[in-house]
Design a protein around this motif. Structure first.
Motif, mmCIF file in Angstrom:
data_model
loop_
_atom_site.group_PDB
_atom_site.id
_atom_site.type_symbol
_atom_site.label_atom_id
_atom_site.label_comp_id
_atom_site.label_asym_id
_atom_site.label_seq_id
_atom_site.Cartn_x
_atom_site.Cartn_y
_atom_site.Cartn_z
ATOM 1 N N GLY A 127 0.766 -1.198 -0.028
ATOM 2 C CA GLY A 127 0.177 -0.063 -0.158
ATOM 3 C C GLY A 127 0.859 1.221 -0.185
ATOM 4 N N LEU A 128 0.353 2.243 -0.697
ATOM 5 C CA LEU A 128 0.998 3.601 -0.912
ATOM 6 C C LEU A 128 0.288 4.814 -0.403
ATOM 7 N N SER A 129 0.828 5.753 0.419
ATOM 8 C CA SER A 129 0.108 6.798 1.007
ATOM 9 C C SER A 129 -1.065 6.403 1.665
ATOM 10 N N SER A 130 -2.401 6.861 1.258
ATOM 11 C CA SER A 130 -3.529 6.327 2.263
ATOM 12 C C SER A 130 -3.467 4.678 2.053
ATOM 13 N N PRO B 152 4.113 -9.539 14.154
ATOM 14 C CA PRO B 152 3.634 -8.843 12.727
ATOM 15 C C PRO B 152 4.727 -9.731 12.015
ATOM 16 N N PRO B 153 4.051 -9.638 10.750
ATOM 17 C CA PRO B 153 4.796 -10.337 9.268
ATOM 18 C C PRO B 153 6.100 -9.558 8.910
ATOM 19 N N PRO B 154 6.834 -10.313 8.284
ATOM 20 C CA PRO B 154 8.139 -9.194 7.577
ATOM 21 C C PRO B 154 7.610 -7.899 6.888
ATOM 22 N N THR B 155 7.912 -6.868 7.241
ATOM 23 C CA THR B 155 7.360 -5.630 6.515
ATOM 24 C C THR B 155 8.463 -4.731 6.046
ATOM 25 N N PHE B 156 8.291 -4.412 4.704
ATOM 26 C CA PHE B 156 9.113 -3.163 3.960
ATOM 27 C C PHE B 156 8.709 -1.911 4.121
ATOM 28 N N ILE B 157 9.408 -1.111 4.738
ATOM 29 C CA ILE B 157 8.838 0.282 4.934
ATOM 30 C C ILE B 157 9.786 1.255 4.100
ATOM 31 N N VAL B 158 9.025 2.270 3.293
ATOM 32 C CA VAL B 158 9.928 3.180 2.612
ATOM 33 C C VAL B 158 9.322 4.432 2.453
ATOM 34 N N TRP C 122 14.376 -7.912 -1.049
ATOM 35 C CA TRP C 122 13.639 -8.226 -0.025
ATOM 36 C C TRP C 122 12.768 -9.178 -0.036
ATOM 37 N N LEU C 123 11.786 -9.093 -0.890
ATOM 38 C CA LEU C 123 10.488 -10.184 -1.323
ATOM 39 C C LEU C 123 11.216 -11.507 -1.523
ATOM 40 N N ARG C 124 12.377 -11.476 -2.187
ATOM 41 C CA ARG C 124 13.165 -12.691 -2.464
ATOM 42 C C ARG C 124 13.818 -13.195 -1.287
ATOM 43 N N GLN C 125 14.464 -12.371 -0.539
ATOM 44 C CA GLN C 125 15.000 -12.880 0.879
ATOM 45 C C GLN C 125 14.077 -13.503 1.685
ATOM 46 N N THR C 126 12.833 -13.051 1.955
ATOM 47 C CA THR C 126 11.867 -13.403 2.761
ATOM 48 C C THR C 126 11.493 -14.760 2.160
ATOM 49 N N VAL D 250 3.357 -11.057 4.340
ATOM 50 C CA VAL D 250 4.360 -9.934 4.075
ATOM 51 C C VAL D 250 3.498 -8.660 3.938
ATOM 52 N N ALA D 251 4.309 -7.417 4.360
ATOM 53 C CA ALA D 251 3.560 -6.197 4.075
ATOM 54 C C ALA D 251 4.686 -5.361 3.465
ATOM 55 N N VAL D 252 4.286 -4.414 2.532
ATOM 56 C CA VAL D 252 5.326 -3.168 1.860
ATOM 57 C C VAL D 252 4.297 -2.085 1.967
ATOM 58 N N ILE D 253 4.898 -1.044 2.659
ATOM 59 C CA ILE D 253 4.188 0.034 3.012
ATOM 60 C C ILE D 253 5.062 1.513 2.691
ATOM 61 N N GLY D 254 4.262 2.317 1.885
ATOM 62 C CA GLY D 254 5.236 3.527 1.648
ATOM 63 C C GLY D 254 4.543 4.584 1.714
ATOM 64 N N TYR D 255 5.371 5.777 2.081
ATOM 65 C CA TYR D 255 4.823 7.032 2.671
ATOM 66 C C TYR D 255 3.237 7.286 3.120
#
Length: 267
Positions: free
Chosen positions: A124-127, A193-199, A257-261, A147-152
């Protein structure tokens, strides 16, 4: 209509059997406006049992940047061998109440899992990042992603009493402010919490970078190990198409990161 919108491989209504016509408005720029009935658009990225991700675009819970932060993200995930599902969700309004967006995201996760993918994550990005983080919080365990990827994303600095901007007025409409007051993922995070990538961008003028640190600290406190990336100079809404800046490399970092996890197939 000759086929699913956005060039998707599938299109499914979340709550009814009504056709997509009239479900939401869409501008020529690929921005969704009013949403009467939510829909889920699927983009195939590999074998039937390959992993999948729910994609949540931003737009401040009043619109959705569905092409730029939804379909473009889905196509990127497809290149990694990951199926993607872009959600056109309802907004917090007088008609829907403050929790409609979360209800739609939880429903979408259940529908994706029912397809039979090996694992299911969320990006998810922004809102849309706030909404993704809500799936990591207590009360949404049924939709917990792998897994979760969360941006700004505005994780909690829009909530009353937790703003960074002094004397920040409530956000209109009142249901949107009520949603941010009710849903504060960093303060409500579920255990393990699951593995999470934050940018994030360190100088984001719209969403204070404090949101990134709040989410990171909450995940660590609950026993997780987030991958946090702060780019010093980048615009809000950098998405996948901000060339000539270091932040344009974040998809490469996220793919590694997605491959590493173990979530994304090895290339």
């Amino acid at each position: 209509m000759s086929g699913p919108m956005f060039g998707a491989d599938s299109a499914t209504a979340l709550w009814d059997d009504e056709p997509v016509e009239g479900a939401f408005t869409l501008s020529d720029e690929g921005v969704v406006g009013r949403v009467a009935r939510p829909w889920l658009f699927g983009f195939a990225g590999g074998a039937a049992d390959a992993p999948a991700m729910l994609v949540l675009a931003g737009g401040g819970y009043t619109q959705l940047m569905v092409e730029r932060e939804g379909v473009a993200v889905a196509r990127w995930l497809n290149t990694l061998g990951i199926h993607a599902y872009v959600l056109v969700h309802r907004f917090p309004t007088t008609d829907t109440g403050p929790l409609a967006s979360r209800a739609d995201a939880i429903r979408a996760m259940a529908m994706i899992r029912a397809v039979g993918h090996g694992a299911v994550g969320v990006v998810g990005l922004s809102s849309g990042g706030h909404l993704a983080a809500c799936l990591l919080a207590e009360g949404a365990e049924v939709a917990r992603p792998d897994v979760a990827v969360i941006g700004y994303a505005p994780i909690s600095t829009n909530a009353a009493g937790r703003t960074i901007v002094a004397d920040k007025p409530p956000l209109p409409p009142v249901e949107k402010q009520a949603m941010y007051d009710l849903l504060q993922p960093d303060a409500q995070l579920a255990d393990a919490p699951p593995p999470t990538f934050i940018v994030y961008a360190g100088n984001d003028p719209v969403v204070p970078v404090a949101n990134a640190y709040r989410l990171k600290d909450a995940i660590v406190a609950k026993g997780g190990a987030p991958d946090l990336h702060i780019f010093a100079d980048a615009p809000h809404g950098f998405a996948l198409d901000t060339p000539d800046l270091p932040v344009s490399l974040w998809p490469l970092l996220c793919a590694a990161w997605l491959r590493q996890t173990g979530f994304a197939p090895d290339s």
